[in-house]
Design a protein around this motif. Structure first.
Motif, mmCIF file in Angstrom:
data_model
loop_
_atom_site.group_PDB
_atom_site.id
_atom_site.type_symbol
_atom_site.label_atom_id
_atom_site.label_comp_id
_atom_site.label_asym_id
_atom_site.label_seq_id
_atom_site.Cartn_x
_atom_site.Cartn_y
_atom_site.Cartn_z
ATOM 1 N N ALA A 201 8.624 6.884 -1.596
ATOM 2 C CA ALA A 201 7.227 6.792 -2.018
ATOM 3 C C ALA A 201 6.921 7.786 -3.130
ATOM 4 O O ALA A 201 6.245 7.458 -4.117
ATOM 5 N N ILE A 202 7.419 9.011 -2.995
ATOM 6 C CA ILE A 202 7.183 10.010 -4.040
ATOM 7 C C ILE A 202 7.885 9.608 -5.327
ATOM 8 O O ILE A 202 7.326 9.737 -6.427
ATOM 9 N N ALA B 30 4.023 2.302 -4.220
ATOM 10 C CA ALA B 30 3.510 3.547 -4.800
ATOM 11 C C ALA B 30 3.385 3.427 -6.309
ATOM 12 O O ALA B 30 2.414 3.926 -6.899
ATOM 13 N N VAL C 47 3.787 8.740 -5.677
ATOM 14 C CA VAL C 47 2.866 9.485 -4.810
ATOM 15 C C VAL C 47 2.773 10.930 -5.308
ATOM 16 O O VAL C 47 3.784 11.561 -5.596
ATOM 17 N N SER D 94 -6.073 7.373 -0.841
ATOM 18 C CA SER D 94 -5.177 7.745 0.249
ATOM 19 C C SER D 94 -4.824 6.490 1.031
ATOM 20 O O SER D 94 -5.715 5.725 1.410
ATOM 21 N N ILE E 27 1.774 1.624 1.768
ATOM 22 C CA ILE E 27 3.079 2.100 1.319
ATOM 23 C C ILE E 27 4.092 2.036 2.457
ATOM 24 O O ILE E 27 5.179 1.496 2.307
ATOM 25 N N PHE F 191 1.009 14.413 -0.284
ATOM 26 C CA PHE F 191 1.374 13.828 1.012
ATOM 27 C C PHE F 191 0.648 14.533 2.141
ATOM 28 O O PHE F 191 0.573 15.760 2.184
#
Length: 206
Positions: free
Chosen positions: A19-20, A193, A24, A178, A183, A27
């Motif tokens: 996801a990052i 993402a 993203v 958020s 995701i 977190f």
């Protein structure tokens, strides 16, 4: 996100990394719901997820639990209306702690900011299945109301947000969105993402 939000057999740390890598930028560790971890298990998973965030330069926020946030040395904590006020949490955890507060009305938003909140989570914007006790969805009305009133603090839209509807939340005045299931349950977390990040970039929030 927490372990109950991940598809069966999925490593939460791997899902977070994907996801990052997709875009993203922050977190929040939210270990709640059926099957959630507690005690040492919750702490151990928090350390793994925090390591993923640190390796990629992404802030690590803990949901609700001031004790866990302190134990992990988290970058911040996010609390709801039924939790300690931001002023009390900051006194316990230090001036450098990011403190976010959920707000469902303009009065709640103003009170949280007066207490020293760094940002507000505004919603639920749309219906959500991630929080069984969520309040009724209110659309983008409160976001628009707060911006019209001159509130300049960072606002994050929460509740039922997806890549398909994120643009409307950002257009209403949110600085970010958020998400959990949009995701965590997507066929490709990194692609989901990326689509959210693209919506933010188009709105000038990237």
């Amino acid at each position: 996100m927490g372990s109950p939000n991940c598809p069966p057999g999925t490593d939460p740390a791997e899902l977070l990394a994907d996801a990052i890598d997709g875009g993203v930028t922050c977190f929040q560790y939210r270990e709640k719901g059926p099957g959630s971890l507690a005690g040492d298990g919750m702490l151990a998973l928090g350390k793994r997820l925090q390591a993923v965030c640190r390796a990629r330069g992404v802030p690590f926020i803990v949901n609700d639990d001031a004790g866990l946030a302190a134990a992990l040395g988290a970058d911040g904590i996010h609390v709801g209306q039924d939790d300690e006020p931001a002023s009390s949490i900051r006194a316990r955890l230090g001036a450098g702690m990011i403190v976010g507060v959920s707000a469902h009305t303009a009065d709640e938003a103003r009170r949280a900011l007066a207490d020293g909140a760094d940002y507000l989570g505004i919603g639920p914007v749309f219906p959500t299945g991630s929080k069984p006790d969520a309040k009724a969805p209110q659309g983008t009305r409160l976001l628009e109301e707060l911006r019209a009133a001159g509130i300049a603090a960072p606002l994050v839209g929460i509740g039922g947000i997806t890549p398909a509807n994120a643009a409307s939340v950002l257009a209403a005045g949110a600085d970010g969105v958020s998400v959990i299931s949009a995701i965590a349950l997507a066929p490709s977390p990194s692609e989901a993402a990326r689509r959210l990040a693209e919506a933010a970039a188009r709105a000038g929030r990237g």
